[in-house]
Design a protein around this motif. Structure first.
Motif, PDB file in Angstrom:
ATOM      1  N   ASN A  57       0.933  -0.925  -0.228  1.00  0.00           N
ATOM      2  CA  ASN A  57      -0.042  -0.488  -0.124  1.00  0.00           C
ATOM      3  C   ASN A  57       0.843   0.936  -0.395  1.00  0.00           C
ATOM      4  OD1 ASN A  57      -2.297  -1.474  -0.030  1.00  0.00           O
ATOM      5  ND2 ASN A  57      -2.992  -0.889   1.589  1.00  0.00           N
ATOM      6  N   ASN A  58       1.729   1.629   0.207  1.00  0.00           N
ATOM      7  CA  ASN A  58       2.867   2.343   0.917  1.00  0.00           C
ATOM      8  C   ASN A  58       4.324   2.504   0.014  1.00  0.00           C
ATOM      9  OD1 ASN A  58       3.245   1.084   2.764  1.00  0.00           O
ATOM     10  ND2 ASN A  58       3.953   2.821   3.748  1.00  0.00           N
ATOM     11  N   PRO A  59       5.188   1.825  -0.964  1.00  0.00           N
ATOM     12  CA  PRO A  59       6.507   2.374  -1.238  1.00  0.00           C
ATOM     13  C   PRO A  59       7.151   3.185  -1.253  1.00  0.00           C
ATOM     14  CG  PRO A  59       4.996   1.641  -3.204  1.00  0.00           C
ATOM     15  CD  PRO A  59       4.436   1.592  -2.298  1.00  0.00           C
ATOM     16  N   GLY A  60       7.985   3.356  -1.025  1.00  0.00           N
ATOM     17  CA  GLY A  60       8.532   4.743  -0.675  1.00  0.00           C
ATOM     18  C   GLY A  60       8.929   5.337  -2.691  1.00  0.00           C
ATOM     19  N   ALA A  61       8.826   6.238  -2.440  1.00  0.00           N
ATOM     20  CA  ALA A  61       9.472   6.902  -3.249  1.00  0.00           C
ATOM     21  C   ALA A  61      10.826   7.574  -3.258  1.00  0.00           C
ATOM     22  CB  ALA A  61       8.973   8.433  -3.784  1.00  0.00           C
ATOM     23  N   GLY A  62      11.802   7.737  -2.140  1.00  0.00           N
ATOM     24  CA  GLY A  62      12.184   7.554  -1.629  1.00  0.00           C
ATOM     25  C   GLY A  62      13.039   9.263  -0.826  1.00  0.00           C
ATOM     26  N   MET A  63      13.984   9.754  -0.968  1.00  0.00           N
ATOM     27  CA  MET A  63      14.393  11.356  -0.229  1.00  0.00           C
ATOM     28  C   MET A  63      15.726  11.448  -0.744  1.00  0.00           C
ATOM     29  SD  MET A  63      16.378   8.655   3.363  1.00  0.00           S
ATOM     30  CE  MET A  63      14.356   7.728   2.693  1.00  0.00           C
ATOM     31  N   SER A  64      16.234  12.690  -0.675  1.00  0.00           N
ATOM     32  CA  SER A  64      17.471  13.638  -0.764  1.00  0.00           C
ATOM     33  C   SER A  64      17.664  13.408   0.610  1.00  0.00           C
ATOM     34  CB  SER A  64      16.756  14.996   0.024  1.00  0.00           C
ATOM     35  OG  SER A  64      15.807  15.404   0.983  1.00  0.00           O
ATOM     36  N   ASN A  65      19.399  14.091  -0.298  1.00  0.00           N
ATOM     37  CA  ASN A  65      20.225  14.262   0.394  1.00  0.00           C
ATOM     38  C   ASN A  65      20.566  14.609   2.323  1.00  0.00           C
ATOM     39  OD1 ASN A  65      22.608  12.799  -1.270  1.00  0.00           O
ATOM     40  ND2 ASN A  65      22.791  14.721  -1.995  1.00  0.00           N
ATOM     41  N   TRP A  66      21.328  14.398   3.202  1.00  0.00           N
ATOM     42  CA  TRP A  66      21.325  15.123   5.210  1.00  0.00           C
ATOM     43  C   TRP A  66      22.016  16.584   4.191  1.00  0.00           C
ATOM     44  CZ3 TRP A  66      18.308  12.495   7.808  1.00  0.00           C
ATOM     45  CH2 TRP A  66      18.279  11.376   7.837  1.00  0.00           C
ATOM     46  N   VAL A  67      20.893  17.659   4.880  1.00  0.00           N
ATOM     47  CA  VAL A  67      21.465  19.279   5.380  1.00  0.00           C
ATOM     48  C   VAL A  67      21.506  19.464   6.520  1.00  0.00           C
ATOM     49  CG1 VAL A  67      20.189  21.473   4.744  1.00  0.00           C
ATOM     50  CG2 VAL A  67      20.275  19.798   2.928  1.00  0.00           C
TER      51      VAL A  67
END
Length: 311
Positions: free
Chosen positions: A253-263
């Motif tokens: 029901n909820n696959p992840g699209a992703g995430m950004s670098n750490w700021v």
């Protein structure tokens, strides 16, 4: 380094599982209801300054799109997050699982989210009055038929929810997060407790027609109120089957699209960006906040860079 879908499920799993398992627990249900309905969220004594809107020192012109691309390019994190295991796919920040730049067929909802951690290697420091302020959280989806970006989540009209999860999204108990909703539309939260993070998202999922979307863009403005706090943050998104679908094992029901670098955060606003596309495609067709920045004529400096080098 590319990961197979199986590796994605193993390495990205702790974040998404923990978030949704908590949603199914009684304590988190109460927390989420409180965040949405203003019933049981303890206020944090932070006053808003209407004379300084949330984006008063976010840079204008093409620097915004440059920062967005930098935050979505491997190896450009400004630090690492304390407590995230090295074998997690998102330990270094940027993670975009292959095949999920667009939602799966028949899916009709998305959620943008953010998370804050103590910076790995920073001296121990605690401030009971330390606060993190979040503003201008927005989620856009790209329509494949028309080429338009559509705003589907907006902090200006929606509330945030969240909690303090275990740093590795493991079995530690979820700690309720105190939130203060400020008059300028921003929200203030406490710093991560020991061994935990701050994890937050717009409470109402954004929706779209099945099969109409081929990408997502998330942005948030974040800062702290204490220059001695050494924290890192990133933002990301999850696809959802629909606006009310519950979490089920296996991420059906909820696959992840992703995430950004750490700021690395400071007492000045930092705009955080995540998009599910590649950099060249984003530059050719930027979402409205980035496209608008290209139309500005006045020069502007790039956002403050962290004083520490990337680990």
């Amino acid at each position: 380094m590319q990961f197979s879908y199986c590796n994605f499920r193993i390495l990205f799993l702790p974040l998404t599982v923990a978030r949704n398992v908590a949603l199914g627990s009684a304590i988190f249900f109460l927390l989420t209801c409180a965040a949405i309905h203003f019933c049981a969220v303890a206020a944090i004594p932070v006053s808003a300054d209407p004379s300084k809107p949330p984006r008063d020192d976010i840079p204008a012109t093409g620097s915004l799109i440059s920062e967005a691309i930098n935050q979505n390019t491997p190896g450009q994190s400004e630090g690492y997050a304390l407590g995230v295991p090295r074998n997690y796919g998102w330990y270094r920040g940027l993670y975009k699982p292959p095949g999920y730049s667009a939602p799966p067929p028949l899916f009709t909802a998305v959620t943008g989210w953010g998370q804050v951690y103590p910076r790995l290697g920073a001296p121990s420091y605690s401030n009971p009055n330390g606060r993190i302020i979040i503003a201008n959280a927005r989620t856009y989806v790209h329509l494949n038929a028309t080429g338009e970006w559509i705003l589907v989540q907006n902090q200006a009209t929606e509330r945030m929810a969240g909690a303090h999860f275990a740093a590795d999204f493991g079995k530690k108990a979820v700690i309720p997060m105190k939130m203060s909703f400020l008059s300028d539309g921003s929200v203030a939260i406490g710093i991560p407790p020991a061994g935990h993070n701050d994890h937050f998202w717009l409470a109402q999922r954004g929706t779209y027609s099945a099969g109409s979307v081929d990408g997502v863009y998330v942005q948030m403005d974040i800062k702290t109120n204490d220059p001695n706090l050494k924290l890192v943050a990133n933002v990301g998104a999850d696809w959802w089957r629909d606006a009310a679908a519950a979490y089920v094992q296996g991420f059906e029901n909820n696959p992840g699209a992703g995430m950004s670098n750490w700021v690395e955060l400071s007492t000045k606003w930092s705009r955080l960006h995540f998009y599910s596309w590649g950099n060249s495609k984003l530059r050719a067709n930027p979402p409205p906040p980035l496209a608008e920045s290209l139309l500005e004529k006045k020069p502007a400096a790039l956002r403050r860079r962290a004083s520490t080098s990337t680990p």
